[in-house]
Write a protein that holds these residues in place. Structure first.
Motif, PDB file in Angstrom:
ATOM      1  N   SER A  82       0.840  -1.203   0.000  1.00  0.00           N
ATOM      2  CA  SER A  82       0.000   0.000   0.000  1.00  0.00           C
ATOM      3  C   SER A  82       0.870   1.245   0.000  1.00  0.00           C
ATOM      4  CB  SER A  82      -0.907   0.029   1.223  1.00  0.00           C
ATOM      5  OG  SER A  82      -1.848  -0.990   1.166  1.00  0.00           O
ATOM      6  N   GLU A  83       0.330   2.285  -0.602  1.00  0.00           N
ATOM      7  CA  GLU A  83       1.074   3.531  -0.743  1.00  0.00           C
ATOM      8  C   GLU A  83       0.206   4.702  -0.299  1.00  0.00           C
ATOM      9  OE1 GLU A  83       2.805   5.756  -4.596  1.00  0.00           O
ATOM     10  OE2 GLU A  83       3.560   3.725  -4.305  1.00  0.00           O
ATOM     11  N   VAL A 137      -0.445  16.078   5.919  1.00  0.00           N
ATOM     12  CA  VAL A 137      -1.665  15.389   5.492  1.00  0.00           C
ATOM     13  C   VAL A 137      -1.255  14.121   4.760  1.00  0.00           C
ATOM     14  CG1 VAL A 137      -3.775  15.553   4.133  1.00  0.00           C
ATOM     15  CG2 VAL A 137      -2.866  17.590   5.260  1.00  0.00           C
ATOM     16  N   THR A 138      -1.782  12.985   5.209  1.00  0.00           N
ATOM     17  CA  THR A 138      -1.484  11.693   4.599  1.00  0.00           C
ATOM     18  C   THR A 138      -2.763  11.155   3.972  1.00  0.00           C
ATOM     19  OG1 THR A 138       0.150  11.294   6.318  1.00  0.00           O
ATOM     20  CG2 THR A 138      -0.551   9.401   5.050  1.00  0.00           C
ATOM     21  N   THR A 139      -2.702  10.855   2.665  1.00  0.00           N
ATOM     22  CA  THR A 139      -3.894  10.426   1.934  1.00  0.00           C
ATOM     23  C   THR A 139      -3.544   9.303   0.970  1.00  0.00           C
ATOM     24  OG1 THR A 139      -4.597  12.735   1.967  1.00  0.00           O
ATOM     25  CG2 THR A 139      -5.827  11.268   0.553  1.00  0.00           C
ATOM     26  N   GLN A 140      -4.432   8.328   0.848  1.00  0.00           N
ATOM     27  CA  GLN A 140      -4.219   7.265  -0.122  1.00  0.00           C
ATOM     28  C   GLN A 140      -4.628   7.753  -1.505  1.00  0.00           C
ATOM     29  OE1 GLN A 140      -6.450   3.945   1.629  1.00  0.00           O
ATOM     30  NE2 GLN A 140      -4.475   2.912   1.815  1.00  0.00           N
ATOM     31  N   PRO A 141      -3.941   7.268  -2.543  1.00  0.00           N
ATOM     32  CA  PRO A 141      -4.342   7.620  -3.910  1.00  0.00           C
ATOM     33  C   PRO A 141      -5.791   7.215  -4.172  1.00  0.00           C
ATOM     34  CG  PRO A 141      -2.177   6.614  -3.902  1.00  0.00           C
ATOM     35  CD  PRO A 141      -2.731   6.464  -2.513  1.00  0.00           C
ATOM     36  N   ARG A 142      -6.502   8.012  -4.963  1.00  0.00           N
ATOM     37  CA  ARG A 142      -7.941   7.812  -5.169  1.00  0.00           C
ATOM     38  C   ARG A 142      -8.272   6.878  -6.327  1.00  0.00           C
ATOM     39  NH1 ARG A 142      -9.425   9.988  -0.468  1.00  0.00           N
ATOM     40  NH2 ARG A 142      -9.089  12.209  -0.370  1.00  0.00           N
ATOM     41  N   PHE A 143      -7.676   7.105  -7.502  1.00  0.00           N
ATOM     42  CA  PHE A 143      -8.090   6.390  -8.706  1.00  0.00           C
ATOM     43  C   PHE A 143      -7.105   5.317  -9.149  1.00  0.00           C
ATOM     44  CE2 PHE A 143     -10.088  10.678  -9.434  1.00  0.00           C
ATOM     45  CZ  PHE A 143     -11.331  10.288  -8.994  1.00  0.00           C
ATOM     46  N   ALA A 144      -6.042   5.123  -8.406  1.00  0.00           N
ATOM     47  CA  ALA A 144      -5.032   4.119  -8.730  1.00  0.00           C
ATOM     48  C   ALA A 144      -4.385   3.687  -7.420  1.00  0.00           C
ATOM     49  CB  ALA A 144      -3.982   4.708  -9.679  1.00  0.00           C
ATOM     50  N   THR A 145      -3.520   2.697  -7.483  1.00  0.00           N
ATOM     51  CA  THR A 145      -2.856   2.254  -6.261  1.00  0.00           C
ATOM     52  C   THR A 145      -1.674   3.129  -5.892  1.00  0.00           C
ATOM     53  OG1 THR A 145      -1.486   0.734  -7.544  1.00  0.00           O
ATOM     54  CG2 THR A 145      -3.533  -0.153  -6.597  1.00  0.00           C
ATOM     55  N   GLN A 146      -1.304   4.038  -6.787  1.00  0.00           N
ATOM     56  CA  GLN A 146      -0.149   4.904  -6.531  1.00  0.00           C
ATOM     57  C   GLN A 146      -0.248   6.180  -7.359  1.00  0.00           C
ATOM     58  OE1 GLN A 146       3.413   3.075  -7.920  1.00  0.00           O
ATOM     59  NE2 GLN A 146       2.563   2.606  -9.911  1.00  0.00           N
ATOM     60  N   VAL A 147       0.545   7.174  -6.981  1.00  0.00           N
ATOM     61  CA  VAL A 147       0.693   8.401  -7.765  1.00  0.00           C
ATOM     62  C   VAL A 147       2.112   8.365  -8.315  1.00  0.00           C
ATOM     63  CG1 VAL A 147       0.760  10.914  -7.702  1.00  0.00           C
ATOM     64  CG2 VAL A 147      -0.935   9.688  -6.342  1.00  0.00           C
ATOM     65  N   LEU A 148       2.232   8.342  -9.638  1.00  0.00           N
ATOM     66  CA  LEU A 148       3.542   8.269 -10.282  1.00  0.00           C
ATOM     67  C   LEU A 148       4.234   9.621 -10.240  1.00  0.00           C
ATOM     68  CD1 LEU A 148       2.613   6.190 -13.446  1.00  0.00           C
ATOM     69  CD2 LEU A 148       3.613   5.371 -11.317  1.00  0.00           C
ATOM     70  N   SER A 205       7.651   4.041 -10.721  1.00  0.00           N
ATOM     71  CA  SER A 205       6.439   3.261 -10.932  1.00  0.00           C
ATOM     72  C   SER A 205       6.383   2.125  -9.931  1.00  0.00           C
ATOM     73  CB  SER A 205       6.424   2.704 -12.351  1.00  0.00           C
ATOM     74  OG  SER A 205       7.520   1.845 -12.549  1.00  0.00           O
ATOM     75  N   ALA A 206       5.296   1.372 -10.016  1.00  0.00           N
ATOM     76  CA  ALA A 206       5.081   0.255  -9.109  1.00  0.00           C
ATOM     77  C   ALA A 206       6.003  -0.901  -9.470  1.00  0.00           C
ATOM     78  CB  ALA A 206       3.625  -0.198  -9.201  1.00  0.00           C
ATOM     79  N   PRO A 207       6.312  -1.744  -8.486  1.00  0.00           N
ATOM     80  CA  PRO A 207       7.083  -2.951  -8.783  1.00  0.00           C
ATOM     81  C   PRO A 207       6.325  -3.862  -9.748  1.00  0.00           C
ATOM     82  CG  PRO A 207       6.929  -2.570  -6.416  1.00  0.00           C
ATOM     83  CD  PRO A 207       6.018  -1.594  -7.080  1.00  0.00           C
ATOM     84  N   SER A 208       7.040  -4.755 -10.407  1.00  0.00           N
ATOM     85  CA  SER A 208       6.419  -5.681 -11.357  1.00  0.00           C
ATOM     86  C   SER A 208       5.287  -6.435 -10.685  1.00  0.00           C
ATOM     87  CB  SER A 208       7.451  -6.689 -11.863  1.00  0.00           C
ATOM     88  OG  SER A 208       8.468  -6.020 -12.552  1.00  0.00           O
ATOM     89  N   GLY A 209       4.196  -6.596 -11.418  1.00  0.00           N
ATOM     90  CA  GLY A 209       3.082  -7.349 -10.883  1.00  0.00           C
ATOM     91  C   GLY A 209       2.020  -6.491 -10.222  1.00  0.00           C
ATOM     92  N   HIS A 210       2.327  -5.245  -9.859  1.00  0.00           N
ATOM     93  CA  HIS A 210       1.307  -4.383  -9.261  1.00  0.00           C
ATOM     94  C   HIS A 210       0.364  -3.918 -10.357  1.00  0.00           C
ATOM     95  CE1 HIS A 210       2.691  -3.465  -5.072  1.00  0.00           C
ATOM     96  NE2 HIS A 210       3.649  -4.233  -5.534  1.00  0.00           N
ATOM     97  N   VAL A 211      -0.898  -3.890 -10.057  1.00  0.00           N
ATOM     98  CA  VAL A 211      -1.903  -3.511 -11.037  1.00  0.00           C
ATOM     99  C   VAL A 211      -2.441  -2.130 -10.687  1.00  0.00           C
ATOM    100  CG1 VAL A 211      -4.143  -4.116 -12.002  1.00  0.00           C
ATOM    101  CG2 VAL A 211      -2.495  -5.904 -11.461  1.00  0.00           C
ATOM    102  N   VAL A 212      -2.544  -1.283 -11.693  1.00  0.00           N
ATOM    103  CA  VAL A 212      -3.067   0.063 -11.519  1.00  0.00           C
ATOM    104  C   VAL A 212      -4.268   0.224 -12.431  1.00  0.00           C
ATOM    105  CG1 VAL A 212      -2.553   2.511 -11.729  1.00  0.00           C
ATOM    106  CG2 VAL A 212      -0.755   0.933 -11.013  1.00  0.00           C
TER     107      VAL A 212
END
Length: 184
Positions: free
Chosen positions: A116-117, A144-155, A164-171
């Motif tokens: 999680s990010e 302020v700490t917030t989780q990304p809204r529309f993806a698993t991460q903010v690039l 970017s995310a490690p191999s295998g992570h789905v966005v």
């Protein structure tokens, strides 16, 4: 005549304290607004984007001398069984330079599941009293700490690399389709 100086002093003190609480409220709301906007990004964030966020923070606070840092932090159990926070990327300006690690903000981070990010937005805004009522200048800071809204991460893209995310992570993209990000 004897009471007038007391009334004026009380009015100046009241306005001074009101001004301080108003400035802190504006700083806090502006920090949450930036965090919400950043976590909704589906395109990579750039240094120019962070500068634009600083300009927005200045506008929302009606203040020119501010500091801003935006960072992404991930929880990972890849290196240790217990897990640890990993700094994914960081960009800062003013007094808040980009982070080298998470030790400065680790106590402010929430508990996360593996992979999680979160995006951490830190701001500093100075304030000084409009009247000399015994209050020193203050620097209001918000984290302020917030989780990304529309993806698993903010690039983040600084012009030379994209984090970017490690191999295998789905966005998930905005259309609802899921795509795998490669990279490391």
């Amino acid at each position: 005549m004897l009471v007038m100086p007391l009334i004026l002093t009380a009015l100046m003190m009241s306005y001074g304290f009101y001004s301080a609480f108003d400035a802190k409220m504006r700083a806090n709301k502006a920090a949450y607004t930036l965090a919400d906007y950043i976590t909704r990004q589906t395109d990579a964030v750039t240094p120019e984007f962070v500068e634009g966020m600083a300009e927005m923070y200045k506008f929302l606070n009606n203040k020119r001398d501010i500091s801003l840092r935006v960072s992404a932090v991930r929880w990972s159990t890849a290196n240790t069984d217990a897990g640890e926070y990993e700094l994914v990327w960081s960009s800062g300006m003013g007094e808040l330079a980009a982070l080298d690690g998470v030790s400065d903000i680790e106590s402010r981070l929430p508990l996360l599941s593996n992979g999680s990010e979160v995006v951490v937005v830190e701001t500093i805004r100075p304030w000084s009293t409009p009247f000399n009522i015994g209050l020193d200048s203050i620097k209001f800071s918000d984290v302020v700490t917030t989780q990304p809204r529309f993806a698993t991460q903010v690039l983040y893209e600084d012009g030379s690399t994209t984090t970017s995310a490690p191999s295998g992570h789905v966005v998930a993209d905005v259309t609802g389709d899921a795509g795998s990000l490669g990279g490391g």
